[in-house]
Scaffold this motif. Structure first.
Motif, PDB file in Angstrom:
ATOM      1  N   ASP A 267       1.095  -1.419  -0.325  1.00  0.00           N
ATOM      2  CA  ASP A 267      -0.048   0.089   0.164  1.00  0.00           C
ATOM      3  C   ASP A 267       0.698   1.210   0.062  1.00  0.00           C
ATOM      4  O   ASP A 267       1.372   1.670   1.173  1.00  0.00           O
ATOM      5  N   PRO A 268       1.026   2.040  -0.805  1.00  0.00           N
ATOM      6  CA  PRO A 268       2.071   3.714  -1.059  1.00  0.00           C
ATOM      7  C   PRO A 268       1.129   4.491  -0.224  1.00  0.00           C
ATOM      8  O   PRO A 268       2.110   4.763   0.232  1.00  0.00           O
ATOM      9  N   LYS A 269       0.244   4.537   0.342  1.00  0.00           N
ATOM     10  CA  LYS A 269       0.174   5.251   1.239  1.00  0.00           C
ATOM     11  C   LYS A 269       0.270   4.635   2.053  1.00  0.00           C
ATOM     12  O   LYS A 269       0.529   5.558   2.970  1.00  0.00           O
ATOM     13  N   ARG A 270       0.629   4.013   2.559  1.00  0.00           N
ATOM     14  CA  ARG A 270       1.502   3.105   4.133  1.00  0.00           C
ATOM     15  C   ARG A 270       3.231   2.936   3.840  1.00  0.00           C
ATOM     16  O   ARG A 270       3.494   2.537   5.106  1.00  0.00           O
ATOM     17  N   ARG A 271       3.790   3.653   3.174  1.00  0.00           N
ATOM     18  CA  ARG A 271       4.597   3.275   3.276  1.00  0.00           C
ATOM     19  C   ARG A 271       5.671   4.374   4.162  1.00  0.00           C
ATOM     20  O   ARG A 271       6.996   3.381   4.407  1.00  0.00           O
ATOM     21  N   ASN A 272       5.179   5.371   5.117  1.00  0.00           N
ATOM     22  CA  ASN A 272       5.769   6.019   5.181  1.00  0.00           C
ATOM     23  C   ASN A 272       5.870   5.497   7.281  1.00  0.00           C
ATOM     24  O   ASN A 272       5.515   5.786   8.065  1.00  0.00           O
ATOM     25  N   ARG A 273       4.580   3.882   7.551  1.00  0.00           N
ATOM     26  CA  ARG A 273       4.422   4.190   8.410  1.00  0.00           C
ATOM     27  C   ARG A 273       5.085   3.148   9.562  1.00  0.00           C
ATOM     28  O   ARG A 273       6.719   3.357   9.488  1.00  0.00           O
ATOM     29  N   GLU A 274       4.250   3.532  10.847  1.00  0.00           N
ATOM     30  CA  GLU A 274       5.991   2.993  11.934  1.00  0.00           C
ATOM     31  C   GLU A 274       6.092   1.815  11.936  1.00  0.00           C
ATOM     32  O   GLU A 274       4.919   1.170  12.323  1.00  0.00           O
ATOM     33  N   VAL A 275       6.912   0.946  12.196  1.00  0.00           N
ATOM     34  CA  VAL A 275       7.559   0.043  12.228  1.00  0.00           C
ATOM     35  C   VAL A 275       8.503  -0.106  13.669  1.00  0.00           C
ATOM     36  O   VAL A 275       8.924   1.069  14.074  1.00  0.00           O
ATOM     37  N   ILE A 276       8.325  -1.670  14.057  1.00  0.00           N
ATOM     38  CA  ILE A 276       9.101  -2.420  15.560  1.00  0.00           C
ATOM     39  C   ILE A 276       9.858  -2.271  15.039  1.00  0.00           C
ATOM     40  O   ILE A 276       9.883  -3.283  14.677  1.00  0.00           O
ATOM     41  N   VAL A 277      11.115  -1.714  16.197  1.00  0.00           N
ATOM     42  CA  VAL A 277      13.046  -2.365  15.495  1.00  0.00           C
ATOM     43  C   VAL A 277      13.127  -2.980  16.717  1.00  0.00           C
ATOM     44  O   VAL A 277      13.085  -2.197  17.879  1.00  0.00           O
ATOM     45  N   LEU A 278      13.105  -4.357  17.198  1.00  0.00           N
ATOM     46  CA  LEU A 278      13.751  -5.328  17.706  1.00  0.00           C
ATOM     47  C   LEU A 278      15.240  -4.718  18.741  1.00  0.00           C
ATOM     48  O   LEU A 278      15.754  -4.946  17.117  1.00  0.00           O
ATOM     49  N   GLU A 279      15.979  -4.603  19.549  1.00  0.00           N
ATOM     50  CA  GLU A 279      17.674  -4.390  19.145  1.00  0.00           C
ATOM     51  C   GLU A 279      18.123  -5.828  20.378  1.00  0.00           C
ATOM     52  O   GLU A 279      17.662  -6.240  20.622  1.00  0.00           O
ATOM     53  N   GLY A 280      19.697  -5.642  19.854  1.00  0.00           N
ATOM     54  CA  GLY A 280      20.248  -7.043  20.231  1.00  0.00           C
ATOM     55  C   GLY A 280      20.336  -8.476  19.650  1.00  0.00           C
ATOM     56  O   GLY A 280      19.702  -7.934  18.446  1.00  0.00           O
ATOM     57  N   GLU A 281      20.271  -9.283  19.565  1.00  0.00           N
ATOM     58  CA  GLU A 281      20.560 -10.191  18.870  1.00  0.00           C
ATOM     59  C   GLU A 281      19.766 -11.959  18.991  1.00  0.00           C
ATOM     60  O   GLU A 281      20.002 -11.800  20.639  1.00  0.00           O
ATOM     61  N   VAL A 282      19.003 -12.517  18.800  1.00  0.00           N
ATOM     62  CA  VAL A 282      18.960 -13.852  19.022  1.00  0.00           C
ATOM     63  C   VAL A 282      19.441 -13.845  19.078  1.00  0.00           C
ATOM     64  O   VAL A 282      21.122 -14.965  19.221  1.00  0.00           O
ATOM     65  N   LEU A 283      19.610 -14.897  20.871  1.00  0.00           N
ATOM     66  CA  LEU A 283      20.564 -15.740  21.456  1.00  0.00           C
ATOM     67  C   LEU A 283      20.599 -17.115  20.598  1.00  0.00           C
ATOM     68  O   LEU A 283      19.646 -17.697  20.367  1.00  0.00           O
ATOM     69  N   ASN A 284      21.680 -18.118  21.880  1.00  0.00           N
ATOM     70  CA  ASN A 284      21.388 -19.238  21.605  1.00  0.00           C
ATOM     71  C   ASN A 284      20.582 -20.347  22.196  1.00  0.00           C
ATOM     72  O   ASN A 284      20.264 -20.041  22.758  1.00  0.00           O
ATOM     73  N   PRO A 285      19.324 -20.760  21.140  1.00  0.00           N
ATOM     74  CA  PRO A 285      18.404 -21.532  22.175  1.00  0.00           C
ATOM     75  C   PRO A 285      18.661 -22.711  22.891  1.00  0.00           C
ATOM     76  O   PRO A 285      18.195 -22.812  23.414  1.00  0.00           O
TER      77      PRO A 285
END
Length: 379
Positions: free
Chosen positions: A199-217
């Protein structure tokens, strides 16, 4: 192989405790459709032999005199021509090979089929065809699917119940409409926020940015496994594993599920701002539409220079691998321009690029130095 914990129950029985003979009988009822349709089929076998092989292990399913007709029936069931039974896997496209894999899974008349990323290796149009085929087979044969996928649109289309996992633990579970519309776990919120929207109208929507790295399961953190990347984390999250909380039709493994605004407290990022920062770092913030096109394509050439040097070791007499290091690394208009000259304008890989190549050759950036000019000469 040792396991860390948990159970896999089928009809109330933990299948991880079954002996080898018990697992052999269980495979009659549980089959798999693999991710890669190219490596999951034996290239030395014809389609007829591929579909008939399960009956050698379970001969009671189909008698030998009826196997020929059953192979034709399975091929018709998955949308293939029965006359293709004597062809080999390399003679089919990726979508057709995946249909053969589905037919092989149906050969033993199972109750459950595990679809392990069954459509991720296919084109988007072929994905839709295979997903619709799976839905039709489910309605016709009464099958149950354990559908593993990272494409959330496919998950929402085919699933009756969705499970979201993080580091090997189920963090949220519920009906797809509820999970997608009103997620309760912060990881699910961030996951859905990352889905691109057409949707071009929502190209500037806010997104959530997760910080850090995925740890060893294998060595998860104490407490909640998501707390190192969760902006809502508190002391109890770092010390105590979260219980499963029921909120309506959704079950979430979070101490504060349903009690706080998961979206509001996560770090939010405006897509337009992040894109400007990225372009600034990469040197894409120049002005001029033609120059922007040159710089954008040149940056792609710089990023893939190592692959190009392997695939095309010599282009029009210029050896890509011998280009000086400063031409590859310097984020200037001059180096970008030279990369385009060497990558597109000086090659005839595709006639469609000839017009673009002539336009690029006519452009000479102001910052082009003599050291860069020397890079453009042949060895």
């Amino acid at each position: 192989m040792s396991r860390l914990g948990g159970e896999v129950r089928y009809h109330g029985q933990n299948i991880l405790d079954l002996p080898k003979a018990g697992m052999q009988k269980l495979r009659r009822h549980i089959q798999v459709v693999f991710q890669d349709p190219y490596s999951s089929l034996d290239p030395r076998f014809t389609v007829r032999r591929i579909l008939s092989e399960p009956w050698q292990v379970f001969p009671e399913i189909v008698s030998p005199e009826k196997r020929e007709a059953r192979v034709a029936e399975l091929l018709s069931l998955v949308g293939l021509n029965p006359s293709d039974a004597d062809r080999y896997p390399h003679q089919f496209s990726g979508g057709q090979r995946q249909r053969i894999g589905i037919a092989r899974a149906l050969a033993l008349e199972p109750e459950v089929i595990v679809c392990d990323e069954a459509v991720s290796a296919l084109d988007v149009s072929v994905q839709a065809q295979v997903v619709n085929l799976l839905k039709n087979l489910q309605d016709k044969l009464g099958l149950a699917y354990l559908f593993i996928a990272h494409d959330l649109s496919v998950v929402r289309h085919i699933s009756d119940r969705v499970i979201v996992m993080y580091l090997g633990q189920v963090v949220e579970e519920g009906p797809p409409d509820e999970v997608f519309r009103n997620p309760k776990h912060p990881y699910t919120v961030a996951l859905l926020s990352a889905v691109p929207l057409p949707d071009p109208k929502r190209r500037n929507r806010e997104v959530i940015v997760l910080e850090g790295e995925v740890l060893n399961p294998i060595f998860p953190p104490s407490g909640c496994p998501f707390h190192p990347r969760c902006s809502n984390a508190r002391d109890i999250c770092r010390s105590t594993p979260p219980p499963v909380r029921k909120i309506g039709e959704i079950s979430a493994r979070c101490h504060f599920a349903g009690e706080m605004d998961m979206v509001g407290k996560c770090r939010r990022s405006n897509t337009k701002v992040e894109r400007k920062r990225f372009e600034s770092r990469r040197g894409w913030h120049r002005t001029g539409s033609v120059q922007n096109l040159v710089i954008s394509v040149a940056n792609f050439a710089l990023e893939t220079d190592r692959n190009l040097s392997r695939l095309l070791p010599r282009v029009d007499g210029f050896h890509l691998a011998k280009r000086p290091a400063h031409c590859r690394a310097t984020p200037t208009v001059a180096s970008h321009w030279l990369a385009i000259r060497m990558g597109l304008a000086r090659t005839a890989l595709c006639p469609a690029f000839s017009k673009l190549g002539r336009a690029i050759l006519a452009i000479k950036p102001k910052h082009l130095s003599m050291s860069h000019m020397a890079c453009a000469s042949k060895p």
